[in-house]
Motif scaffolding. Sequence first.
Motif, PDB file in Angstrom:
ATOM      1  N   CYS A 171       0.829  -1.209   0.000  1.00 41.64           N
ATOM      2  CA  CYS A 171       0.000   0.000   0.000  1.00 41.64           C
ATOM      3  C   CYS A 171       0.865   1.261   0.000  1.00 41.64           C
ATOM      4  O   CYS A 171       0.604   2.211  -0.744  1.00 41.64           O
ATOM      5  CB  CYS A 171      -0.940  -0.002   1.202  1.00 41.64           C
ATOM      6  N   GLU A 172       1.893   1.258   0.823  1.00 38.75           N
ATOM      7  CA  GLU A 172       2.758   2.433   0.906  1.00 38.75           C
ATOM      8  C   GLU A 172       3.484   2.671  -0.414  1.00 38.75           C
ATOM      9  O   GLU A 172       3.658   3.813  -0.854  1.00 38.75           O
ATOM     10  CB  GLU A 172       3.758   2.249   2.042  1.00 38.75           C
ATOM     11  N   LYS A 173       3.914   1.574  -1.052  1.00 41.35           N
ATOM     12  CA  LYS A 173       4.591   1.718  -2.352  1.00 41.35           C
ATOM     13  C   LYS A 173       3.625   2.283  -3.397  1.00 41.35           C
ATOM     14  O   LYS A 173       3.997   3.148  -4.201  1.00 41.35           O
ATOM     15  CB  LYS A 173       5.120   0.362  -2.811  1.00 41.35           C
ATOM     16  N   VAL A 174       2.391   1.769  -3.370  1.00 43.08           N
ATOM     17  CA  VAL A 174       1.391   2.248  -4.325  1.00 43.08           C
ATOM     18  C   VAL A 174       1.132   3.730  -4.132  1.00 43.08           C
ATOM     19  O   VAL A 174       1.113   4.511  -5.096  1.00 43.08           O
ATOM     20  CB  VAL A 174       0.081   1.440  -4.172  1.00 43.08           C
ATOM     21  N   ALA A 221      -8.565   1.969  -3.147  1.00 37.33           N
ATOM     22  CA  ALA A 221      -9.933   2.108  -2.636  1.00 37.33           C
ATOM     23  C   ALA A 221      -9.962   2.489  -1.160  1.00 37.33           C
ATOM     24  O   ALA A 221     -10.985   2.963  -0.664  1.00 37.33           O
ATOM     25  CB  ALA A 221     -10.705   0.815  -2.854  1.00 37.33           C
ATOM     26  N   ARG A 222      -8.849   2.268  -0.472  1.00 36.21           N
ATOM     27  CA  ARG A 222      -8.829   2.609   0.958  1.00 36.21           C
ATOM     28  C   ARG A 222      -7.709   3.589   1.297  1.00 36.21           C
ATOM     29  O   ARG A 222      -7.094   3.495   2.359  1.00 36.21           O
ATOM     30  CB  ARG A 222      -8.699   1.331   1.791  1.00 36.21           C
ATOM     31  N   VAL A 223      -7.466   4.532   0.404  1.00 33.06           N
ATOM     32  CA  VAL A 223      -6.468   5.569   0.660  1.00 33.06           C
ATOM     33  C   VAL A 223      -6.905   6.401   1.864  1.00 33.06           C
ATOM     34  O   VAL A 223      -8.047   6.875   1.921  1.00 33.06           O
ATOM     35  CB  VAL A 223      -6.308   6.489  -0.565  1.00 33.06           C
ATOM     36  N   PRO A 224      -6.050   6.574   2.832  1.00 33.40           N
ATOM     37  CA  PRO A 224      -6.417   7.391   4.003  1.00 33.40           C
ATOM     38  C   PRO A 224      -6.782   8.816   3.596  1.00 33.40           C
ATOM     39  O   PRO A 224      -6.170   9.395   2.699  1.00 33.40           O
ATOM     40  CB  PRO A 224      -5.142   7.372   4.864  1.00 33.40           C
ATOM     41  N   ARG A 225      -7.781   9.341   4.245  1.00 35.24           N
ATOM     42  CA  ARG A 225      -8.162  10.725   3.963  1.00 35.24           C
ATOM     43  C   ARG A 225      -7.017  11.663   4.308  1.00 35.24           C
ATOM     44  O   ARG A 225      -6.301  11.475   5.270  1.00 35.24           O
ATOM     45  CB  ARG A 225      -9.392  11.103   4.777  1.00 35.24           C
ATOM     46  N   GLY A 226      -6.882  12.684   3.489  1.00 33.72           N
ATOM     47  CA  GLY A 226      -5.849  13.676   3.761  1.00 33.72           C
ATOM     48  C   GLY A 226      -4.606  13.512   2.912  1.00 33.72           C
ATOM     49  O   GLY A 226      -3.800  14.439   2.818  1.00 33.72           O
ATOM     50  N   LEU A 227      -4.433  12.344   2.259  1.00 36.83           N
ATOM     51  CA  LEU A 227      -3.246  12.164   1.430  1.00 36.83           C
ATOM     52  C   LEU A 227      -3.331  12.953   0.128  1.00 36.83           C
ATOM     53  O   LEU A 227      -2.319  13.339  -0.436  1.00 36.83           O
ATOM     54  CB  LEU A 227      -3.033  10.681   1.119  1.00 36.83           C
ATOM     55  N   GLY A 228      -4.547  13.129  -0.365  1.00 36.46           N
ATOM     56  CA  GLY A 228      -4.718  13.915  -1.583  1.00 36.46           C
ATOM     57  C   GLY A 228      -4.114  13.275  -2.814  1.00 36.46           C
ATOM     58  O   GLY A 228      -3.630  13.973  -3.710  1.00 36.46           O
TER      59      GLY A 228
END
Length: 478
Positions: free
Chosen positions: A4-7, A43-50
């Motif tokens: 996820c972090e790499k993506v 689909a589950r990107v944390p809010r605030g990352l933009g």
Amino acid sequence: MELCEKVYALVARIPRGRVASYGQVAAWCGSPRAARAVGRALARVPRGLGLPCHRVVRSDGSVTEAFGPGGQRRLLEREGIVFTPDGRVDMGRFHWEGEGLAPPPGRGTKKQREAMTVMRTVLHDVAELGQSIWLDTISRDLILSGGLQEWIGQGVAGVTTNPSIFEQAIANTGDYDREIAAMAREGRDASAIYEALTLQEVGAAADILRPVHDRTGGLDGYVSLEVNPLLAADRDSTVSEARRLFAALGRPNVMIKIPATPEGVGAVEDCIAAGVNVNATLIFSAEQYASVAEAYVRGLEARALQGLPPTVASVASVFVSRVDTAVDKVLVEKGESALQGRIAVDGIRAAYRRFRTIFSGPRWDALAAKGAGVQRPLWASTGTKNPAYSDVLYLEALIGPDTVNTVPPKTLTAFLDHGRAALTLDGDPQEERNRLARLGELGIDLDAICATLLKDGLSAFEAAFRSLLAAIGEKAGA
């Protein structure tokens, strides 16, 4: 670093006015066959990352509804991206090739890049379109020879079995004779020997596929084992058998196959509620499919009411070529050629539309919010029976998102050789209705044919099961 972090790090670098495919992002993250995992991560990107997640599209340039109807297209068009007349991004003009990125680990040398090119097959292209390809066979030789691992390297993401497959593997080869004799000396009867051998083979295949299961976040990597088909008319006994086999295997990446008889549909609901992964099988019509899908939803709802996570894996196996074989026989008798080889695909597309309806809307959204995943339709019996038809007909005509196609080795080899990957599952509903109406005009009762196919399919599995037990008994006494 987790995938996820790499993506997220990579997607953040996709420039304005350019797009990348899910498969491309996966490859640059060092996991070339994890396109679906990329989709789930986005689909589950944390809010605030933009993150500019809208700049990730399918490999053919098509977009998703994840941003609402038409939302992704509007976001891309605001950045100057042009769509083709059929609604896809013009990948020739706007595809980002990763300029400025350092080669990801393991892909930095020319030799490694060439090796990766050789590994990629049409199955990977199909996966990028949202469909998983599973292998419809199992045997001792396939497992021990490394053959299953080779299939996985070519893009296979799961395995299905049934009593007929095990009959071929156990009764018709000598691969298991020594073990059968040893277990017979221990006093085990044919049924106990059968169960020991099938649990052993399914467990071994599941262990080989476990990395696929882990890499895809539990989407793929499954091996299916069928309950005793003689229990198909007994809901409670089927549930008891399924729970016992699932516990005996003790692996998260196995599914228990349950025939979709009326009693079996009830057993599917009960097993899902009990947390047993299920492959509902012997489905021949859209109505029968819908009853299985609804049973899956009810099972998840029962779990949710108990405060349990509704995260049980399941597929619904809809059979294809057997429908054409049965319908074509009647069409030939009536001198009607225009509909031959069309009805099975029409039926699959009708079932897929039911899938989209059932797994959408407030009822499903409530479960999805708690982590539930859809019960993917699985296309089974996809080997072409009629030599007049394309040997890859039931693969090329049935590719679409959130589906599985389980394929016999011969057909899969043909598809690897000359198959083409493209989204083909939607079809034309009006033309399909016209063909169905024409069947009625000809006096052909498709519902009756499908009911007969269910009865005949179950009888065939029962016969294979009895034949296998008899063969084990003979080998045990030799």
